[in-house]
Design a protein around this motif. Structure first.
Motif, PDB file in Angstrom:
ATOM      1  N   ALA A  54       0.831  -1.210   0.000  1.00  0.00           N
ATOM      2  CA  ALA A  54       0.000   0.000   0.000  1.00  0.00           C
ATOM      3  C   ALA A  54       0.863   1.256   0.000  1.00  0.00           C
ATOM      4  CB  ALA A  54      -0.934   0.001   1.213  1.00  0.00           C
ATOM      5  N   GLU A  55       1.961   1.244   0.753  1.00  0.00           N
ATOM      6  CA  GLU A  55       2.833   2.418   0.814  1.00  0.00           C
ATOM      7  C   GLU A  55       3.538   2.645  -0.518  1.00  0.00           C
ATOM      8  OE1 GLU A  55       6.197   4.500   3.696  1.00  0.00           O
ATOM      9  OE2 GLU A  55       5.746   2.357   3.937  1.00  0.00           O
ATOM     10  N   VAL A  56       3.961   1.585  -1.164  1.00  0.00           N
ATOM     11  CA  VAL A  56       4.596   1.728  -2.478  1.00  0.00           C
ATOM     12  C   VAL A  56       3.628   2.356  -3.472  1.00  0.00           C
ATOM     13  CG1 VAL A  56       5.451   0.444  -4.478  1.00  0.00           C
ATOM     14  CG2 VAL A  56       6.302  -0.107  -2.189  1.00  0.00           C
ATOM     15  N   ILE A  57       2.394   1.851  -3.510  1.00  0.00           N
ATOM     16  CA  ILE A  57       1.391   2.418  -4.418  1.00  0.00           C
ATOM     17  C   ILE A  57       1.169   3.894  -4.102  1.00  0.00           C
ATOM     18  CG2 ILE A  57      -1.035   2.352  -5.108  1.00  0.00           C
ATOM     19  CD1 ILE A  57      -0.958  -0.678  -4.570  1.00  0.00           C
ATOM     20  N   ALA A  58       1.064   4.227  -2.811  1.00  0.00           N
ATOM     21  CA  ALA A  58       0.803   5.610  -2.416  1.00  0.00           C
ATOM     22  C   ALA A  58       1.926   6.532  -2.862  1.00  0.00           C
ATOM     23  CB  ALA A  58       0.627   5.689  -0.898  1.00  0.00           C
ATOM     24  N   ILE A  59       3.177   6.091  -2.700  1.00  0.00           N
ATOM     25  CA  ILE A  59       4.321   6.923  -3.092  1.00  0.00           C
ATOM     26  C   ILE A  59       4.343   7.129  -4.603  1.00  0.00           C
ATOM     27  CG2 ILE A  59       6.838   6.985  -3.271  1.00  0.00           C
ATOM     28  CD1 ILE A  59       6.917   5.574  -0.515  1.00  0.00           C
ATOM     29  N   ALA A  60       4.221   6.050  -5.345  1.00  0.00           N
ATOM     30  CA  ALA A  60       4.290   6.144  -6.802  1.00  0.00           C
ATOM     31  C   ALA A  60       3.127   6.967  -7.355  1.00  0.00           C
ATOM     32  CB  ALA A  60       4.290   4.749  -7.414  1.00  0.00           C
ATOM     33  N   ARG A  61       1.947   6.695  -6.858  1.00  0.00           N
ATOM     34  CA  ARG A  61       0.765   7.392  -7.375  1.00  0.00           C
ATOM     35  C   ARG A  61       0.827   8.878  -7.072  1.00  0.00           C
ATOM     36  NH1 ARG A  61      -5.484   5.374  -6.345  1.00  0.00           N
ATOM     37  NH2 ARG A  61      -6.494   6.903  -7.714  1.00  0.00           N
ATOM     38  N   ALA A  62       1.217   9.238  -5.852  1.00  0.00           N
ATOM     39  CA  ALA A  62       1.300  10.654  -5.493  1.00  0.00           C
ATOM     40  C   ALA A  62       2.368  11.370  -6.302  1.00  0.00           C
ATOM     41  CB  ALA A  62       1.587  10.798  -3.997  1.00  0.00           C
ATOM     42  N   THR A  63       3.479  10.689  -6.564  1.00  0.00           N
ATOM     43  CA  THR A  63       4.554  11.283  -7.360  1.00  0.00           C
ATOM     44  C   THR A  63       4.090  11.547  -8.782  1.00  0.00           C
ATOM     45  OG1 THR A  63       6.231  10.158  -6.008  1.00  0.00           O
ATOM     46  CG2 THR A  63       6.918  10.937  -8.186  1.00  0.00           C
ATOM     47  N   VAL A  64       3.386  10.586  -9.362  1.00  0.00           N
ATOM     48  CA  VAL A  64       2.871  10.752 -10.725  1.00  0.00           C
ATOM     49  C   VAL A  64       1.792  11.831 -10.764  1.00  0.00           C
ATOM     50  CG1 VAL A  64       1.610   9.611 -12.590  1.00  0.00           C
ATOM     51  CG2 VAL A  64       3.460   8.399 -11.409  1.00  0.00           C
ATOM     52  N   ASP A  65       0.860  11.779  -9.809  1.00  0.00           N
ATOM     53  CA  ASP A  65      -0.246  12.750  -9.794  1.00  0.00           C
ATOM     54  C   ASP A  65       0.247  14.183  -9.632  1.00  0.00           C
ATOM     55  OD1 ASP A  65      -2.007  10.695 -10.104  1.00  0.00           O
ATOM     56  OD2 ASP A  65      -2.727  10.684  -8.030  1.00  0.00           O
ATOM     57  N   ALA A  66       1.368  14.364  -8.922  1.00  0.00           N
ATOM     58  CA  ALA A  66       1.910  15.705  -8.703  1.00  0.00           C
ATOM     59  C   ALA A  66       2.739  16.203  -9.880  1.00  0.00           C
ATOM     60  CB  ALA A  66       2.759  15.725  -7.428  1.00  0.00           C
ATOM     61  N   GLY A  67       2.911  15.373 -10.913  1.00  0.00           N
ATOM     62  CA  GLY A  67       3.717  15.769 -12.056  1.00  0.00           C
ATOM     63  C   GLY A  67       5.200  15.615 -11.842  1.00  0.00           C
ATOM     64  N   ASP A  68       5.582  14.875 -10.789  1.00  0.00           N
ATOM     65  CA  ASP A  68       7.001  14.682 -10.482  1.00  0.00           C
ATOM     66  C   ASP A  68       7.555  13.387 -11.051  1.00  0.00           C
ATOM     67  OD1 ASP A  68       7.241  17.073  -8.970  1.00  0.00           O
ATOM     68  OD2 ASP A  68       6.204  16.084  -7.310  1.00  0.00           O
ATOM     69  N   GLY A  69       6.728  12.644 -11.773  1.00  0.00           N
ATOM     70  CA  GLY A  69       7.204  11.398 -12.343  1.00  0.00           C
ATOM     71  C   GLY A  69       6.178  10.773 -13.260  1.00  0.00           C
ATOM     72  N   PHE A  70       6.552   9.623 -13.805  1.00  0.00           N
ATOM     73  CA  PHE A  70       5.717   8.858 -14.724  1.00  0.00           C
ATOM     74  C   PHE A  70       5.770   7.396 -14.298  1.00  0.00           C
ATOM     75  CE2 PHE A  70       7.638  12.423 -16.950  1.00  0.00           C
ATOM     76  CZ  PHE A  70       6.550  13.037 -17.552  1.00  0.00           C
ATOM     77  N   ALA A  71       4.798   6.615 -14.762  1.00  0.00           N
ATOM     78  CA  ALA A  71       4.798   5.184 -14.491  1.00  0.00           C
ATOM     79  C   ALA A  71       4.194   4.450 -15.674  1.00  0.00           C
ATOM     80  CB  ALA A  71       4.003   4.869 -13.223  1.00  0.00           C
ATOM     81  N   VAL A  72       4.697   3.254 -15.931  1.00  0.00           N
ATOM     82  CA  VAL A  72       4.078   2.363 -16.903  1.00  0.00           C
ATOM     83  C   VAL A  72       3.583   1.118 -16.176  1.00  0.00           C
ATOM     84  CG1 VAL A  72       5.505   3.190 -18.817  1.00  0.00           C
ATOM     85  CG2 VAL A  72       6.246   1.174 -17.516  1.00  0.00           C
ATOM     86  N   MET A  73       2.715   0.394 -16.825  1.00  0.00           N
ATOM     87  CA  MET A  73       2.132  -0.807 -16.244  1.00  0.00           C
ATOM     88  C   MET A  73       3.119  -1.967 -16.288  1.00  0.00           C
ATOM     89  SD  MET A  73      -1.326  -2.791 -17.451  1.00  0.00           S
ATOM     90  CE  MET A  73      -2.410  -1.511 -16.818  1.00  0.00           C
ATOM     91  N   GLY A  74       3.153  -2.753 -15.205  1.00  0.00           N
ATOM     92  CA  GLY A  74       3.886  -4.010 -15.194  1.00  0.00           C
ATOM     93  C   GLY A  74       2.936  -5.174 -15.383  1.00  0.00           C
ATOM     94  N   ASN A  75       3.493  -6.359 -15.581  1.00  0.00           N
ATOM     95  CA  ASN A  75       2.632  -7.526 -15.731  1.00  0.00           C
ATOM     96  C   ASN A  75       1.851  -7.832 -14.452  1.00  0.00           C
ATOM     97  OD1 ASN A  75       5.380  -8.385 -14.831  1.00  0.00           O
ATOM     98  ND2 ASN A  75       4.457 -10.420 -14.742  1.00  0.00           N
ATOM     99  N   HIS A  76       2.386  -7.472 -13.280  1.00  0.00           N
ATOM    100  CA  HIS A  76       1.641  -7.726 -12.044  1.00  0.00           C
ATOM    101  C   HIS A  76       0.430  -6.811 -11.922  1.00  0.00           C
ATOM    102  CE1 HIS A  76       4.149 -10.691  -9.759  1.00  0.00           C
ATOM    103  NE2 HIS A  76       4.941 -10.397 -10.772  1.00  0.00           N
ATOM    104  N   GLU A  77       0.517  -5.591 -12.424  1.00  0.00           N
ATOM    105  CA  GLU A  77      -0.652  -4.721 -12.422  1.00  0.00           C
ATOM    106  C   GLU A  77      -1.704  -5.234 -13.421  1.00  0.00           C
ATOM    107  OE1 GLU A  77       2.209  -3.304 -10.252  1.00  0.00           O
ATOM    108  OE2 GLU A  77       2.636  -2.984 -12.387  1.00  0.00           O
ATOM    109  N   TYR A  78      -1.257  -5.633 -14.595  1.00  0.00           N
ATOM    110  CA  TYR A  78      -2.190  -6.206 -15.572  1.00  0.00           C
ATOM    111  C   TYR A  78      -2.851  -7.458 -15.003  1.00  0.00           C
ATOM    112  CZ  TYR A  78      -3.962  -8.821 -19.519  1.00  0.00           C
ATOM    113  OH  TYR A  78      -4.785  -9.550 -20.345  1.00  0.00           O
TER     114      TYR A  78
END
Length: 310
Positions: A54-78
């Motif tokens: 949950a903490e990993v998702i929160a960090i990555a999502r907040a970073t992307v939402d704030a315009g400080d980063g990008f993310a692509v989908m992995g096979n585990h998310e798919y």
């Protein structure tokens, strides 16, 4: 020229992620992280296996939402999307079977996220691109395949993202969409000769192996052309199985992937290809590549922290 730090598969290892981000000079900004002169890029596989999903998702999502980063989908998310999407009109049926094997792979996420947190995470996963072209680089979880990425993007534009209609086709073996998902998110594979197999990292017996899709296969053995750390037979490749494979062009933009459970000291796979997955979920490293505009990638630009349990 923009500057990016590309981070490999995290798999719920939030402590390692925070240590790596601080090592790279990023600082907390809300729930995410920020550095004014650089941006983060995540290659996917945020979930499963680790202790703080949950903490990993929160960090990555907040970073992307704030315009400080990008993310692509992995096979585990798919896979998670498919696991939690019911097949319309069929009782207790899901696009990813709730088999013992699939349950084991996904168990840590099921244990750590509440139903509401899981639904929220799945909704975010559906927004992630399958590949990303930024200023000067490409990022994809497993393999850059131009035509298959184009097919995925065109299909996703014309339908609700990763809905039941999309999954019905992408989970149908033999369809073009299934092939695209398998190669782009899970990595293209070669079938071993009859009588040969490997036992993969999860303990499953397989007769297919991931391969160095960025190189040409001429005069190679399966072991020499394999991408990863599995014990692959050292037998000559059947030329018919690799017909049409030409590798990743030498003049193409640098491409960054994760997915492959590499070990040892990080180094580029090719002058313009780098993998940032060095098996943090198996006691290895959480790795980033610090890109500053170079067209030829450098071993010294890899940065990492060790798994905190070591």
């Amino acid at each position: 020229m923009p500057a990016y730090d590309i981070i490999g598969d995290i798999h719920g290892h939030a402590e390692e992620l925070k240590r790596l981000l601080e090592h790279l000079g990023y600082r907390r900004h809300g729930a995410g992280y920020r550095r004014s002169d650089r941006q983060l890029v995540f290659v996917g596989d945020f979930i499963d296996r680790g202790p703080a999903i949950a903490e990993v998702i929160a960090i990555a999502r907040a970073t992307v939402d704030a315009g400080d980063g990008f993310a692509v989908m992995g096979n585990h998310e798919y896979n998670a999307i498919a696991y939690h999407t019911a097949v319309p009109g069929e009782k207790d049926s899901w696009f990813r079977e709730h088999s013992p094997k699939n349950l084991k792979q996904h168990q840590a996420t099921l244990d750590q996220l509440s139903p509401n947190e899981m639904a929220d995470a799945i909704a975010w996963f559906k927004t992630l691109p399958v590949a990303k072209e930024l200023d000067g680089i490409r990022v994809v979880h497993a393999a850059w395949r131009d035509e298959k990425i184009r097919l995925l993007n065109e299909t996703l534009k014309s339908s609700s993202r990763f809905d039941a209609d999309f999954l019905a086709e992408s989970e149908t073996t033999g369809s073009e969409l299934h092939s695209a998902v398998e190669e782009v998110l899970k990595g293209p594979e070669l079938t071993l000769p009859v009588g040969h197999w490997i036992v993969d990292k999860a303990g499953h017996k397989r007769d297919t192996v991931r391969f160095k899709w960025y190189e040409e296969p001429a005069r190679r053995t399966y072991r020499g052309y394999h991408l990863g750390s599995d014990d692959v037979p050292d037998v000559a490749i059947d030329a018919e199985t690799v017909d049409g494979l030409t590798g990743y062009p030498e003049d193409a933009p640098p491409v960054f992937v994760g997915h492959y459970w590499l070990t040892g000291t990080p180094t580029p796979l090719a002058p313009n290809v780098a993998c940032t997955d060095y098996s943090v979920a198996k006691g290895g490293k959480l790795v980033a590549y610090r890109w500053d505009g170079e067209s030829v990638l450098k071993a010294e630009n890899f940065k990492w922290v060790e798994n905190s349990m070591k």
